[in-house]
Enzyme design. Structure first.
Site, PDB file in Angstrom:
ATOM      1  N   ASP A   7     -26.621 -16.615 -49.971  1.00  0.00           N
ATOM      2  CA  ASP A   7     -26.542 -17.630 -50.873  1.00  0.00           C
ATOM      3  C   ASP A   7     -27.824 -18.446 -50.637  1.00  0.00           C
ATOM      4  OD1 ASP A   7     -25.810 -19.445 -53.021  1.00  0.00           O
ATOM      5  OD2 ASP A   7     -25.594 -21.059 -51.072  1.00  0.00           O
ATOM      6  N   TYR A   9     -29.341 -21.793 -52.505  1.00  0.00           N
ATOM      7  CA  TYR A   9     -29.474 -23.180 -52.137  1.00  0.00           C
ATOM      8  C   TYR A   9     -28.503 -23.863 -51.439  1.00  0.00           C
ATOM      9  CZ  TYR A   9     -32.588 -22.446 -56.226  1.00  0.00           C
ATOM     10  OH  TYR A   9     -33.464 -21.706 -56.993  1.00  0.00           O
ATOM     11  N   ARG A  38     -25.567 -32.366 -57.994  1.00  0.00           N
ATOM     12  CA  ARG A  38     -25.227 -31.084 -57.454  1.00  0.00           C
ATOM     13  C   ARG A  38     -23.734 -30.850 -57.954  1.00  0.00           C
ATOM     14  NH1 ARG A  38     -26.205 -26.380 -55.845  1.00  0.00           N
ATOM     15  NH2 ARG A  38     -24.668 -25.747 -54.044  1.00  0.00           N
ATOM     16  N   SER A 115     -28.042 -15.202 -55.778  1.00  0.00           N
ATOM     17  CA  SER A 115     -27.933 -16.707 -56.195  1.00  0.00           C
ATOM     18  C   SER A 115     -27.802 -16.957 -57.678  1.00  0.00           C
ATOM     19  CB  SER A 115     -29.219 -17.211 -55.728  1.00  0.00           C
ATOM     20  OG  SER A 115     -29.415 -18.563 -56.288  1.00  0.00           O
ATOM     21  N   ASN A 116     -27.221 -17.857 -58.025  1.00  0.00           N
ATOM     22  CA  ASN A 116     -27.246 -18.518 -59.356  1.00  0.00           C
ATOM     23  C   ASN A 116     -28.416 -18.670 -59.856  1.00  0.00           C
ATOM     24  OD1 ASN A 116     -24.198 -18.369 -59.568  1.00  0.00           O
ATOM     25  ND2 ASN A 116     -23.867 -20.645 -59.348  1.00  0.00           N
TER      26      ASN A 116
END
Lengths: 221, 221
Positions: A7, A9, A38, A115-116
């Site tokens: 991942d 972040y 967040r 990752s997103n």
């Protein structure tokens, strides 16, 4: 294990500088803003996925910022908004990230980010943190237009690395992300850098818990 | 508008009694527990949907309770757990719910619930609140095995009431739920009983805002 997918972040990249800028721009409210931002960023990514209304993570992140400032009654100027979004483009890696990736790579493992993040965000952060040459693939959910924890996202690691899910270790600081990767058949590693927290009750707890990315090296040896 | 579909928890049914029981069982920590429990309940329902790991809302609700107690370091006994889950079965309706439903029904509108709740939970709450005879349909996501805000859930209202989405008003106290119904083509009503809050930045804000369910009657006339 023949590969690791990380991942981005909070796992490889430290978002502390974003929090620090929140506090600098809104003294006394910065940490509340960073925390809500967040949480909303995650919430919006999941809600939009379920609504079949995917929009790239940069937009989701900005929407989450706008909502959070409004909810906290902070007057967010266009300049502040763009400064805060810009902070995502120049993140530092956690101190354990580069040494761990370098050692794993030297052991012959293939390494990727899943990752997103939008492709441009990920490329900027990877370059800024000096991790580009250590990674075999930087994979964004943008390719499948749905966010984590959809199994379609984790399957991208398998496609890009040409390995079955079970031979790819997935590493994340987010326990919900670990549960998602576990449900998709990956071997999961939860990195807990801070105080111990309970695992989420989502049916697929982490197979392994590590406290630094460099712990992975010893586990593989 | 030929029909209204209502969200259940927080819209027709007041979950205050659950919060009160949290405080009674865990003095001083009850409100933190209730708040985290509610947030986790929503989060788990959405995450599980995206993971393709649907499990009925009663289970999601219990998992969220277990996690929240653990995160807050509260020692939750089996008896307390079952008492708190039981509180969901005997909720009161908000004071404006029954009068509003009765008037709308007398005006010839068809009325339904569309909820994340498991069928048994919804039946118990509907009976307990005395709303059963006013409702043409009590629709649970269980039928499609995915939670809100999936468009497949909102489409159930159209199927059960045999009306196009655009002729069904959807009413919820949850703005993300309003956004989901709006994305699915329904005419949306956001009920805000408390202090004004910003709408979520999810692209489909409420078409109408009401402050009591009885406001719907005047709007339809």
């Amino acid at each position: 294990m023949h590969a690791f997918a990380f991942d981005a972040y909070g796992t490889l990249f430290d978002v502390y500088s974003v929090t620090a800028l929140c506090e600098q721009l809104f003294p006394g409210s910065g940490s509340a803003l960073a925390q809500m931002w967040r949480a909303k960023q995650l919430q919006y990514s999941v809600l939009r996925s379920l609504m079949d209304r995917y929009t790239p993570f940069a937009q989701v992140t900005e929407d989450a910022l706008v909502y959070s400032a409004r909810a906290l009654k902070l007057d967010l100027t266009a300049g502040q908004r763009s400064a805060l979004m810009g902070a995502y483009m120049t993140l530092d890696a956690f101190p354990d990230a580069k040494p761990a990736l370098r050692q794993l790579k030297s052991m012959g493992l293939r390494l990727a980010i899943v990752s997103n993040g939008s492709p441009a965000m990920l490329q900027a952060a990877t370059n800024s943190a000096g991790l580009t040459e250590l990674l075999d693939a930087v994979i964004s959910v943008d390719e499948v237009q749905i966010f984590k924890p959809s199994p379609r996202v984790y399957a991208l690691a398998s496609t890009h690395l040409r390995l079955p899910e079970s031979e790819i270790g997935f590493v994340s600081s987010n326990n919900w992300d670990v549960n998602g990767a576990g449900a998709a058949g990956m071997t999961t590693f939860w990195i807990q850098r801070g105080a111990a927290e309970p695992q989420e009750e989502l049916g697929h707890p982490a197979a392994h818990i590590v406290h630094a990315l460099t712990d992975l090296v010893a586990m593989i040896r």
